[in-house]
Write a protein that holds these residues in place. Structure first.
Motif, PDB file in Angstrom:
ATOM      1  N   ILE A  10      26.547  12.563 -31.611  1.00 41.99           N
ATOM      2  CA  ILE A  10      25.656  12.421 -32.774  1.00 41.99           C
ATOM      3  C   ILE A  10      24.265  12.958 -32.443  1.00 41.99           C
ATOM      4  CG2 ILE A  10      24.470  10.708 -34.207  1.00 41.99           C
ATOM      5  CD1 ILE A  10      27.101   9.184 -34.328  1.00 41.99           C
ATOM      6  N   TYR A  11      23.802  12.742 -31.216  1.00 39.96           N
ATOM      7  CA  TYR A  11      22.507  13.303 -30.811  1.00 39.96           C
ATOM      8  C   TYR A  11      22.561  14.831 -30.757  1.00 39.96           C
ATOM      9  CZ  TYR A  11      20.932   8.615 -29.535  1.00 39.96           C
ATOM     10  OH  TYR A  11      20.559   7.304 -29.557  1.00 39.96           O
ATOM     11  N   PRO A  64      15.671  27.504 -50.945  1.00 41.32           N
ATOM     12  CA  PRO A  64      16.137  27.558 -49.560  1.00 41.32           C
ATOM     13  C   PRO A  64      15.349  26.667 -48.601  1.00 41.32           C
ATOM     14  CG  PRO A  64      16.023  29.759 -50.450  1.00 41.32           C
ATOM     15  CD  PRO A  64      15.381  28.847 -51.446  1.00 41.32           C
ATOM     16  N   VAL A  65      14.106  26.349 -48.952  1.00 38.07           N
ATOM     17  CA  VAL A  65      13.312  25.474 -48.083  1.00 38.07           C
ATOM     18  C   VAL A  65      13.975  24.103 -47.963  1.00 38.07           C
ATOM     19  CG1 VAL A  65      11.059  24.364 -47.804  1.00 38.07           C
ATOM     20  CG2 VAL A  65      11.197  26.731 -48.564  1.00 38.07           C
ATOM     21  N   PHE A  66      14.599  23.646 -49.045  1.00 37.96           N
ATOM     22  CA  PHE A  66      15.317  22.376 -48.967  1.00 37.96           C
ATOM     23  C   PHE A  66      16.458  22.450 -47.958  1.00 37.96           C
ATOM     24  CE2 PHE A  66      13.572  22.051 -53.358  1.00 37.96           C
ATOM     25  CZ  PHE A  66      12.744  20.970 -53.111  1.00 37.96           C
ATOM     26  N   GLY A  67      17.075  23.602 -47.848  1.00 32.05           N
ATOM     27  CA  GLY A  67      18.143  23.795 -46.874  1.00 32.05           C
ATOM     28  C   GLY A  67      17.646  23.772 -45.442  1.00 32.05           C
ATOM     29  N   PHE A  68      16.349  23.980 -45.250  1.00 33.35           N
ATOM     30  CA  PHE A  68      15.754  23.893 -43.924  1.00 33.35           C
ATOM     31  C   PHE A  68      15.191  22.502 -43.635  1.00 33.35           C
ATOM     32  CE2 PHE A  68      15.252  28.499 -44.729  1.00 33.35           C
ATOM     33  CZ  PHE A  68      15.785  29.004 -43.564  1.00 33.35           C
ATOM     34  N   VAL A  69      14.613  21.855 -44.634  1.00 36.59           N
ATOM     35  CA  VAL A  69      13.923  20.583 -44.428  1.00 36.59           C
ATOM     36  C   VAL A  69      14.893  19.399 -44.412  1.00 36.59           C
ATOM     37  CG1 VAL A  69      12.187  19.030 -45.404  1.00 36.59           C
ATOM     38  CG2 VAL A  69      11.783  21.486 -45.369  1.00 36.59           C
ATOM     39  N   ILE A  70      15.903  19.434 -45.243  1.00 33.10           N
ATOM     40  CA  ILE A  70      16.856  18.313 -45.299  1.00 33.10           C
ATOM     41  C   ILE A  70      17.553  18.084 -43.954  1.00 33.10           C
ATOM     42  CG2 ILE A  70      19.006  17.535 -46.373  1.00 33.10           C
ATOM     43  CD1 ILE A  70      17.919  18.636 -49.012  1.00 33.10           C
ATOM     44  N   PRO A  71      17.937  19.119 -43.181  1.00 31.47           N
ATOM     45  CA  PRO A  71      18.500  18.833 -41.857  1.00 31.47           C
ATOM     46  C   PRO A  71      17.541  18.089 -40.924  1.00 31.47           C
ATOM     47  CG  PRO A  71      19.123  21.019 -42.496  1.00 31.47           C
ATOM     48  CD  PRO A  71      18.147  20.530 -43.530  1.00 31.47           C
ATOM     49  N   LEU A  72      16.235  18.337 -41.051  1.00 33.24           N
ATOM     50  CA  LEU A  72      15.273  17.583 -40.246  1.00 33.24           C
ATOM     51  C   LEU A  72      15.298  16.104 -40.618  1.00 33.24           C
ATOM     52  CD1 LEU A  72      12.970  17.570 -38.152  1.00 33.24           C
ATOM     53  CD2 LEU A  72      11.404  17.886 -40.075  1.00 33.24           C
ATOM     54  N   VAL A  73      15.349  15.823 -41.904  1.00 34.64           N
ATOM     55  CA  VAL A  73      15.430  14.430 -42.366  1.00 34.64           C
ATOM     56  C   VAL A  73      16.728  13.790 -41.882  1.00 34.64           C
ATOM     57  CG1 VAL A  73      15.522  12.969 -44.422  1.00 34.64           C
ATOM     58  CG2 VAL A  73      13.963  14.918 -44.356  1.00 34.64           C
ATOM     59  N   ILE A  74      17.812  14.542 -41.938  1.00 31.08           N
ATOM     60  CA  ILE A  74      19.103  14.030 -41.468  1.00 31.08           C
ATOM     61  C   ILE A  74      19.052  13.770 -39.965  1.00 31.08           C
ATOM     62  CG2 ILE A  74      21.522  14.682 -41.097  1.00 31.08           C
ATOM     63  CD1 ILE A  74      21.464  15.956 -43.875  1.00 31.08           C
ATOM     64  N   ALA A  75      18.409  14.652 -39.203  1.00 30.34           N
ATOM     65  CA  ALA A  75      18.299  14.456 -37.756  1.00 30.34           C
ATOM     66  C   ALA A  75      17.532  13.180 -37.427  1.00 30.34           C
ATOM     67  CB  ALA A  75      17.616  15.656 -37.112  1.00 30.34           C
ATOM     68  N   ILE A  76      16.449  12.951 -38.133  1.00 28.51           N
ATOM     69  CA  ILE A  76      15.682  11.717 -37.919  1.00 28.51           C
ATOM     70  C   ILE A  76      16.532  10.505 -38.280  1.00 28.51           C
ATOM     71  CG2 ILE A  76      13.676  10.413 -38.730  1.00 28.51           C
ATOM     72  CD1 ILE A  76      12.265  13.165 -39.052  1.00 28.51           C
ATOM     73  N   PHE A  77      17.265  10.599 -39.375  1.00 27.35           N
ATOM     74  CA  PHE A  77      18.122   9.496 -39.796  1.00 27.35           C
ATOM     75  C   PHE A  77      19.226   9.228 -38.771  1.00 27.35           C
ATOM     76  CE2 PHE A  77      21.553   7.511 -42.173  1.00 27.35           C
ATOM     77  CZ  PHE A  77      20.868   6.474 -42.788  1.00 27.35           C
ATOM     78  N   LEU A  78      19.808  10.281 -38.197  1.00 25.67           N
ATOM     79  CA  LEU A  78      20.867  10.106 -37.202  1.00 25.67           C
ATOM     80  C   LEU A  78      20.346   9.429 -35.939  1.00 25.67           C
ATOM     81  CD1 LEU A  78      22.813  13.476 -37.453  1.00 25.67           C
ATOM     82  CD2 LEU A  78      23.590  11.217 -38.172  1.00 25.67           C
ATOM     83  N   ILE A  94      28.414   6.869 -44.261  1.00 26.36           N
ATOM     84  CA  ILE A  94      27.079   7.468 -44.159  1.00 26.36           C
ATOM     85  C   ILE A  94      27.150   8.822 -43.458  1.00 26.36           C
ATOM     86  CG2 ILE A  94      24.817   7.214 -43.066  1.00 26.36           C
ATOM     87  CD1 ILE A  94      25.087   4.181 -43.513  1.00 26.36           C
ATOM     88  N   ASN A  95      27.844   8.882 -42.329  1.00 23.37           N
ATOM     89  CA  ASN A  95      27.908  10.139 -41.576  1.00 23.37           C
ATOM     90  C   ASN A  95      28.702  11.212 -42.304  1.00 23.37           C
ATOM     91  OD1 ASN A  95      26.320   9.119 -39.564  1.00 23.37           O
ATOM     92  ND2 ASN A  95      28.004   8.654 -38.190  1.00 23.37           N
ATOM     93  N   THR A  96      29.711  10.821 -43.045  1.00 25.51           N
ATOM     94  CA  THR A  96      30.471  11.798 -43.827  1.00 25.51           C
ATOM     95  C   THR A  96      29.602  12.391 -44.933  1.00 25.51           C
ATOM     96  OG1 THR A  96      32.509  10.601 -43.357  1.00 25.51           O
ATOM     97  CG2 THR A  96      32.561  12.154 -45.182  1.00 25.51           C
ATOM     98  N   VAL A  97      28.837  11.564 -45.595  1.00 26.11           N
ATOM     99  CA  VAL A  97      27.934  12.047 -46.649  1.00 26.11           C
ATOM    100  C   VAL A  97      26.864  12.965 -46.041  1.00 26.11           C
ATOM    101  CG1 VAL A  97      26.165  11.313 -48.296  1.00 26.11           C
ATOM    102  CG2 VAL A  97      28.351  10.131 -48.212  1.00 26.11           C
ATOM    103  N   LEU A  98      26.344  12.589 -44.882  1.00 28.44           N
ATOM    104  CA  LEU A  98      25.339  13.432 -44.228  1.00 28.44           C
ATOM    105  C   LEU A  98      25.921  14.779 -43.812  1.00 28.44           C
ATOM    106  CD1 LEU A  98      23.425  10.842 -42.011  1.00 28.44           C
ATOM    107  CD2 LEU A  98      22.729  11.827 -44.185  1.00 28.44           C
TER     108      LEU A  98
END
Length: 166
Positions: A10-11, A64-78, A94-98
């Motif tokens: 996950i990390y 496309p910026v959302f496609g770059f920023v949302i993974p950062l939010v997901i990484a913090i959440f993980l 949760i992980n399947t949705v992410l």
């Protein structure tokens, strides 16, 4: 608490998501140089657009910026979810949705060229393609999503167990 291998995977998925965000700052588009027959970096701000002398030179596309920023939010959440024991009952959902959201981010990022051409009414062009930023982001988001699904749904029967001294 014996989920060490799963947490490491996950990390790694979070690391790939951070790399997907960092790719935002790489070149977004390439243009074909017909004289030399090579692809060169096209210094254009495809995400925010450009104005010169009060006039709009070209418009930017923010999707496309959302496609770059949302993974950062997901990484913090993980990273945060690995410390929350209360969430363990719902981790598969949760992980399947992410992971699905990461796959959708890949689509948003890969549409950079098409959205840029569309918003500026340039039509279709074979002389323009996605640069390093969208490509690296798409690859790392895909790898992160696959790792996240792997860590979520694959049963680990041999988790690493550390020896505890008594």
């Amino acid at each position: 608490m014996r989920q060490y291998v799963r947490n490491i995977i996950i990390y790694l998925a979070a690391l790939f998501a951070i790399i997907a965000f960092i790719a935002l700052f790489a070149n977004s588009l390439k243009i074909y140089d017909s004289i030399n027959g090579t692809w060169i970096n096209y210094r254009v701000n495809a995400y925010l657009g450009e104005k010169s002398g009060g006039y709009v030179v070209y418009k930017g596309t923010i999707i496309p910026v959302f496609g770059f920023v949302i993974p950062l939010v997901i990484a913090i959440f993980l990273i945060v979810e690995s410390f929350k024991q209360k969430w363990s009952a719902n981790l598969k959902v949760i992980n399947t949705v992410l992971a699905i959201i990461l796959f959708l981010c890949v689509l948003c990022v890969l549409l950079t060229k098409e959205l840029f051409l569309s918003i500026n009414y340039f039509g279709e062009s074979n002389l323009l393609r996605n640069g390093a930023g969208p490509v690296v982001s798409a690859i790392s988001s895909t790898c992160g999503a696959i790792l996240l699904l792997f860590a979520t749904w694959l049963p680990f029967k041999t988790d690493i167990k550390f020896i505890e001294r008594e």
